[in-house]
Design an enzyme around this catalytic site. Structure first.
Site, PDB file in Angstrom:
ATOM      1  N   SER A  10     -12.223  47.065 -38.135  1.00 35.25           N
ATOM      2  CA  SER A  10     -12.779  46.812 -36.969  1.00 35.25           C
ATOM      3  C   SER A  10     -14.150  47.483 -36.897  1.00 35.25           C
ATOM      4  O   SER A  10     -14.799  47.428 -35.764  1.00 35.25           O
ATOM      5  CB  SER A  10     -11.881  47.342 -35.941  1.00 35.25           C
ATOM      6  OG  SER A  10     -11.590  49.093 -36.276  1.00 35.25           O
ATOM      7  N   ASN A  95      -4.020  57.000 -34.384  1.00 38.83           N
ATOM      8  CA  ASN A  95      -3.457  56.204 -33.320  1.00 38.83           C
ATOM      9  C   ASN A  95      -3.901  57.292 -32.079  1.00 38.83           C
ATOM     10  O   ASN A  95      -4.231  56.648 -30.852  1.00 38.83           O
ATOM     11  CB  ASN A  95      -2.039  56.333 -33.312  1.00 38.83           C
ATOM     12  CG  ASN A  95      -1.706  55.542 -34.511  1.00 38.83           C
ATOM     13  OD1 ASN A  95      -2.424  54.665 -34.899  1.00 38.83           O
ATOM     14  ND2 ASN A  95      -0.379  55.295 -34.737  1.00 38.83           N
ATOM     15  N   THR A 140     -19.021  30.706   8.805  1.00 41.70           N
ATOM     16  CA  THR A 140     -17.788  30.426   8.349  1.00 41.70           C
ATOM     17  C   THR A 140     -17.546  29.190   7.808  1.00 41.70           C
ATOM     18  O   THR A 140     -17.988  28.161   8.353  1.00 41.70           O
ATOM     19  CB  THR A 140     -16.701  30.922   9.488  1.00 41.70           C
ATOM     20  OG1 THR A 140     -16.847  30.081  10.325  1.00 41.70           O
ATOM     21  CG2 THR A 140     -16.828  32.321   9.953  1.00 41.70           C
ATOM     22  N   HIS A 141     -16.818  28.999   6.670  1.00 47.05           N
ATOM     23  CA  HIS A 141     -16.674  27.946   5.875  1.00 47.05           C
ATOM     24  C   HIS A 141     -17.921  27.286   5.472  1.00 47.05           C
ATOM     25  O   HIS A 141     -18.288  25.993   5.432  1.00 47.05           O
ATOM     26  CB  HIS A 141     -15.857  26.685   6.720  1.00 47.05           C
ATOM     27  CG  HIS A 141     -14.613  27.079   7.519  1.00 47.05           C
ATOM     28  ND1 HIS A 141     -13.283  27.211   6.869  1.00 47.05           N
ATOM     29  CD2 HIS A 141     -14.447  27.944   8.608  1.00 47.05           C
ATOM     30  CE1 HIS A 141     -12.518  27.619   7.562  1.00 47.05           C
ATOM     31  NE2 HIS A 141     -13.078  28.385   8.699  1.00 47.05           N
ATOM     32  N   SER A 262     -38.743  23.458 -14.257  1.00 51.34           N
ATOM     33  CA  SER A 262     -38.026  22.410 -14.761  1.00 51.34           C
ATOM     34  C   SER A 262     -38.926  21.962 -15.966  1.00 51.34           C
ATOM     35  O   SER A 262     -40.186  22.039 -15.661  1.00 51.34           O
ATOM     36  CB  SER A 262     -37.424  21.542 -14.178  1.00 51.34           C
ATOM     37  OG  SER A 262     -37.256  20.181 -14.713  1.00 51.34           O
ATOM     38  N   LYS A 268     -40.072  22.058  -9.371  1.00 48.02           N
ATOM     39  CA  LYS A 268     -38.837  22.777  -9.189  1.00 48.02           C
ATOM     40  C   LYS A 268     -39.111  24.129  -9.694  1.00 48.02           C
ATOM     41  O   LYS A 268     -39.822  24.674 -10.229  1.00 48.02           O
ATOM     42  CB  LYS A 268     -37.836  22.460 -10.259  1.00 48.02           C
ATOM     43  CG  LYS A 268     -37.257  21.024  -9.973  1.00 48.02           C
ATOM     44  CD  LYS A 268     -36.061  20.737  -9.442  1.00 48.02           C
ATOM     45  CE  LYS A 268     -34.958  20.972 -10.202  1.00 48.02           C
ATOM     46  NZ  LYS A 268     -33.756  21.108  -9.653  1.00 48.02           N
ATOM     47  N   ASN A 270     -36.142  27.092 -10.064  1.00 51.42           N
ATOM     48  CA  ASN A 270     -34.637  27.157  -9.956  1.00 51.42           C
ATOM     49  C   ASN A 270     -34.346  28.774 -10.314  1.00 51.42           C
ATOM     50  O   ASN A 270     -34.880  29.542 -10.734  1.00 51.42           O
ATOM     51  CB  ASN A 270     -34.084  26.659 -11.347  1.00 51.42           C
ATOM     52  CG  ASN A 270     -34.486  25.049 -11.402  1.00 51.42           C
ATOM     53  OD1 ASN A 270     -34.276  24.532 -10.346  1.00 51.42           O
ATOM     54  ND2 ASN A 270     -34.652  24.693 -12.603  1.00 51.42           N
ATOM     55  N   GLU A 275     -27.994  32.113 -10.965  1.00 55.68           N
ATOM     56  CA  GLU A 275     -27.063  31.576 -11.796  1.00 55.68           C
ATOM     57  C   GLU A 275     -26.482  31.885 -12.737  1.00 55.68           C
ATOM     58  O   GLU A 275     -25.311  31.809 -13.021  1.00 55.68           O
ATOM     59  CB  GLU A 275     -27.684  30.042 -12.022  1.00 55.68           C
ATOM     60  CG  GLU A 275     -28.390  29.323 -10.817  1.00 55.68           C
ATOM     61  CD  GLU A 275     -29.011  28.172 -11.040  1.00 55.68           C
ATOM     62  OE1 GLU A 275     -28.414  27.030 -11.224  1.00 55.68           O
ATOM     63  OE2 GLU A 275     -30.088  28.156 -11.707  1.00 55.68           O
ATOM     64  N   TYR A 302       2.143  52.621 -30.915  1.00 57.92           N
ATOM     65  CA  TYR A 302       0.677  51.941 -31.465  1.00 57.92           C
ATOM     66  C   TYR A 302       1.344  50.741 -32.228  1.00 57.92           C
ATOM     67  O   TYR A 302       2.058  50.844 -32.965  1.00 57.92           O
ATOM     68  CB  TYR A 302       0.032  52.977 -32.193  1.00 57.92           C
ATOM     69  CG  TYR A 302      -1.219  52.248 -32.936  1.00 57.92           C
ATOM     70  CD1 TYR A 302      -2.396  51.985 -32.154  1.00 57.92           C
ATOM     71  CD2 TYR A 302      -1.118  51.609 -34.111  1.00 57.92           C
ATOM     72  CE1 TYR A 302      -3.414  51.502 -32.532  1.00 57.92           C
ATOM     73  CE2 TYR A 302      -2.304  50.728 -34.473  1.00 57.92           C
ATOM     74  CZ  TYR A 302      -3.359  50.609 -33.746  1.00 57.92           C
ATOM     75  OH  TYR A 302      -4.625  50.216 -34.164  1.00 57.92           O
ATOM     76  N   GLN A 307      -6.167  47.296 -31.576  1.00 56.63           N
ATOM     77  CA  GLN A 307      -7.466  47.208 -32.151  1.00 56.63           C
ATOM     78  C   GLN A 307      -8.295  46.300 -31.521  1.00 56.63           C
ATOM     79  O   GLN A 307      -9.636  46.241 -31.243  1.00 56.63           O
ATOM     80  CB  GLN A 307      -7.410  47.196 -33.720  1.00 56.63           C
ATOM     81  CG  GLN A 307      -8.849  46.933 -34.176  1.00 56.63           C
ATOM     82  CD  GLN A 307      -8.602  46.999 -35.896  1.00 56.63           C
ATOM     83  OE1 GLN A 307      -8.294  48.155 -36.393  1.00 56.63           O
ATOM     84  NE2 GLN A 307      -8.826  45.961 -36.308  1.00 56.63           N
ATOM     85  N   LYS A 310     -11.225  46.567 -27.986  1.00 57.17           N
ATOM     86  CA  LYS A 310     -12.472  47.056 -28.005  1.00 57.17           C
ATOM     87  C   LYS A 310     -13.515  45.959 -27.613  1.00 57.17           C
ATOM     88  O   LYS A 310     -14.372  46.299 -26.625  1.00 57.17           O
ATOM     89  CB  LYS A 310     -12.974  47.784 -29.241  1.00 57.17           C
ATOM     90  CG  LYS A 310     -12.401  49.184 -29.347  1.00 57.17           C
ATOM     91  CD  LYS A 310     -12.296  49.642 -30.548  1.00 57.17           C
ATOM     92  CE  LYS A 310     -10.870  50.559 -31.015  1.00 57.17           C
ATOM     93  NZ  LYS A 310      -9.611  49.582 -30.997  1.00 57.17           N
TER      94      LYS A 310
HETATM   95  N1  ARG Z   1      -8.908  50.708 -35.980  1.00 55.52           N
HETATM   96  C1  ARG Z   1      -7.760  51.277 -35.415  1.00 55.52           C
HETATM   97  C2  ARG Z   1      -7.875  50.838 -34.017  1.00 55.52           C
HETATM   98  O1  ARG Z   1      -8.771  50.430 -33.380  1.00 55.52           O
HETATM   99  C3  ARG Z   1      -7.498  52.463 -35.305  1.00 55.52           C
HETATM  100  C4  ARG Z   1      -6.100  52.870 -35.558  1.00 55.52           C
HETATM  101  C5  ARG Z   1      -5.322  52.520 -36.682  1.00 55.52           C
HETATM  102  N2  ARG Z   1      -4.190  52.895 -36.717  1.00 55.52           N
HETATM  103  C6  ARG Z   1      -2.908  52.333 -37.590  1.00 55.52           C
HETATM  104  N3  ARG Z   1      -2.019  53.032 -37.518  1.00 55.52           N
HETATM  105  N4  ARG Z   1      -3.477  51.575 -38.423  1.00 55.52           N
HETATM  106  O2  ARG Z   1      -6.935  50.584 -33.337  1.00 55.52           O
END
Ligand code: ARG
Length: 445
Positions: A10, A95, A140-141, A262, A268, A270, A275, A302, A307, A310
């Site tokens: 990750s 974890n 309204t509407h 445009s 134009k 815009n 938007e 866990y 993971q 994120k």
């Molecule tokens: N990169 C992992 C995450 O974002 C970290 C935790 C990993 N834990 C494990 N038991 N493999 O969740």
């Protein structure tokens, strides 16, 4: 598959947690020293090493790639200070570490977002002060309904922003709880002092159940929900900016830099920024659904699925911060075209409800009055007249009780000023809103 390691890892996205990860590790190390799990000398070395990494990161240096940010920091520490660096991971697991990092990150972002919302609110309030003499149709509407003050309309968004702010403040309560010390899932047999670590990191409390603590991403889901709600509010304002700046409405002016031309139609302008904000809202909702779906049906504790939490957290954060910045700058350049908004109140029979109220005050049951005014409006449409242009004689053909005093009753300015109920659109009520909001903006959390 060739790139299996990359698939599992990750680092490409969680290196953004570097700062939180190092801060968390420094606090954890200090706790290990305090509880004599490691020696003071070891603690000193580790802390100095971590601080050095932090300094280098702040200068723009990047950590070498590892499976994830936690391994990357640990490996770099060991590379710099030797095997003793490995003692940092005593009595914890990735974890509880990752859950702590993400909470530290979200906490920081919430604080920044609250500041940004407050700034946005201040601009709305300032614009409301400038628009106190603007009279415009309320809808309204999206059909003309009753006249309102321009400020009243803008302040509606300031109140939405206030709720957004309160929602984030509330989310902070559940975010600012420390999972660290839950270790992999069951806690640890080391005699750690979780309260001490929490104090060092500014957490309000420590989690109560280690199984829950390492699997809990409720705070992240709630946070993205709060971001979604904020984005949704911004999309509403954007939509109004788009409508109001159309040639048909022509109610407002915003700086040209928030619009674009445009490539083919030379006439134009815009409202692109509005938007794009409206469009980006969909992206934030997508992040929310992603987050909820990642959490759905995960067994305790866990699981590696977590993971994937994120990217949606980061994306929703970046998107909403970007939009808040743009809309705040855009609104700084916003003004109503007050002649046009006033002119528009002549269309759409905005005084119809007032005439019904007028009749009701003269003892005609409201339902009957409603029917009479409906007939008057039909008459106006058929004869291409407005309600102010009808003569008393014409009015009298619909109801004997209508007299000359009807005209002052239906003058738009008087209609607006008569809405003195709290939260209503009279100047007095609107000024009260402005002063209430100013107080809220100044209030320290
Ligand atoms: N990169 C992992 C995450 O974002 C970290 C935790 C990993 N834990 C494990 N038991 N493999 O969740």
């Amino acid at each position: 598959m060739e790139n299996f390691e990359q698939f599992i890892g990750s680092f490409s996205f969680d290196n953004r947690l570097a700062h939180a990860d190092i801060i968390g590790s420094i606090a954890h190390t200090q706790m290990l020293v305090k509880t004599k799990i490691i020696s003071a000398a070891e603690g000193k070395k580790i802390t100095a090493g971590l601080n050095a990494i932090l300094r280098d990161l702040n200068k723009g240096w990047s950590l070498p790639q590892e499976e994830d940010i936690h391994f990357a920091v640990e490996k770099e520490l060991i590379r710099r200070i030797g095997a003793v660096g490995g003692k940092m991971h005593t009595a914890r697991s990735r974890n509880d570490q990752v859950a702590t990092d993400l909470r530290l990150y979200v906490r920081q972002e919430i604080n920044e977002i609250i500041e940004m919302i407050t700034c946005f609110q201040s601009v709305l309030v300032k614009k409301a002060e400038e628009s106190i003499d603007v009279i415009m149709p309320g809808y309204t509407h999206l059909q003309p309904a009753q006249p309102v003050i321009g400020s009243h309309h803008l302040l509606a968004y300031a109140w939405m922003a206030e709720r957004d702010k309160q929602r984030f403040i509330d989310c902070l309560k559940r975010t600012n709880v420390m999972p660290l010390g839950s270790a992999a899932l069951a806690g640890t047999s080391f005699k750690i002092d979780r309260k001490y670590t929490a104090e060092l990191l500014g957490f309000d409390a420590v989690s109560d159940n280690s199984l829950d603590a390492v699997s809990d991403r409720d705070f992240a889901g709630e946070y993205i929900f709060d971001l979604s709600m904020t984005a949704m509010h911004l999309s509403k304002l954007s939509e109004e900016i788009i409508i109001w700046s159309s040639v048909e409405f022509n109610f407002i002016k915003i700086d040209d830099k928030f619009t674009s031309g445009s490539s083919i139609m030379p006439q134009k302008r815009n409202p692109d920024c509005a938007e794009i904000i409206r469009g980006k809202t969909g992206r934030v909702f997508g992040d929310l659904i992603a987050m909820l779906t990642i959490m759905k049906a995960l067994p305790i504790a866990y699981n590696r699925d977590l993971q994937e939490d994120k990217p949606p957290v980061f994306d929703a954060t970046d998107t909403v911060k970007l939009c808040l910045g743009v809309i705040t700058d855009l609104m700084k350049t916003f003004s109503f075209k007050k002649e046009n908004t006033l002119k528009s109140t002549e269309k759409g029979f905005l005084q119809a409800t007032e005439i019904a109220d007028y009749l009701a005050r003269k003892n005609i049951p409201f339902r009957t009055a409603h029917g009479i005014v409906k007939d008057i409006v039909h008459y106006c449409i058929k004869n291409e007249k407005t309600l102010e242009s009808l003569s008393v004689a014409e009015y009298k053909t619909f109801s004997e009780v209508i007299n000359k005093d009807i005209y002052s009753f239906i003058a738009v300015k008087n209609i607006v000023d008569a809405k003195t109920s709290s939260g209503g659109t009279s100047k007095k009520s609107v000024l009260k809103q402005i002063s209430d909001l100013k107080k809220l903006i100044k209030t320290k959390r």
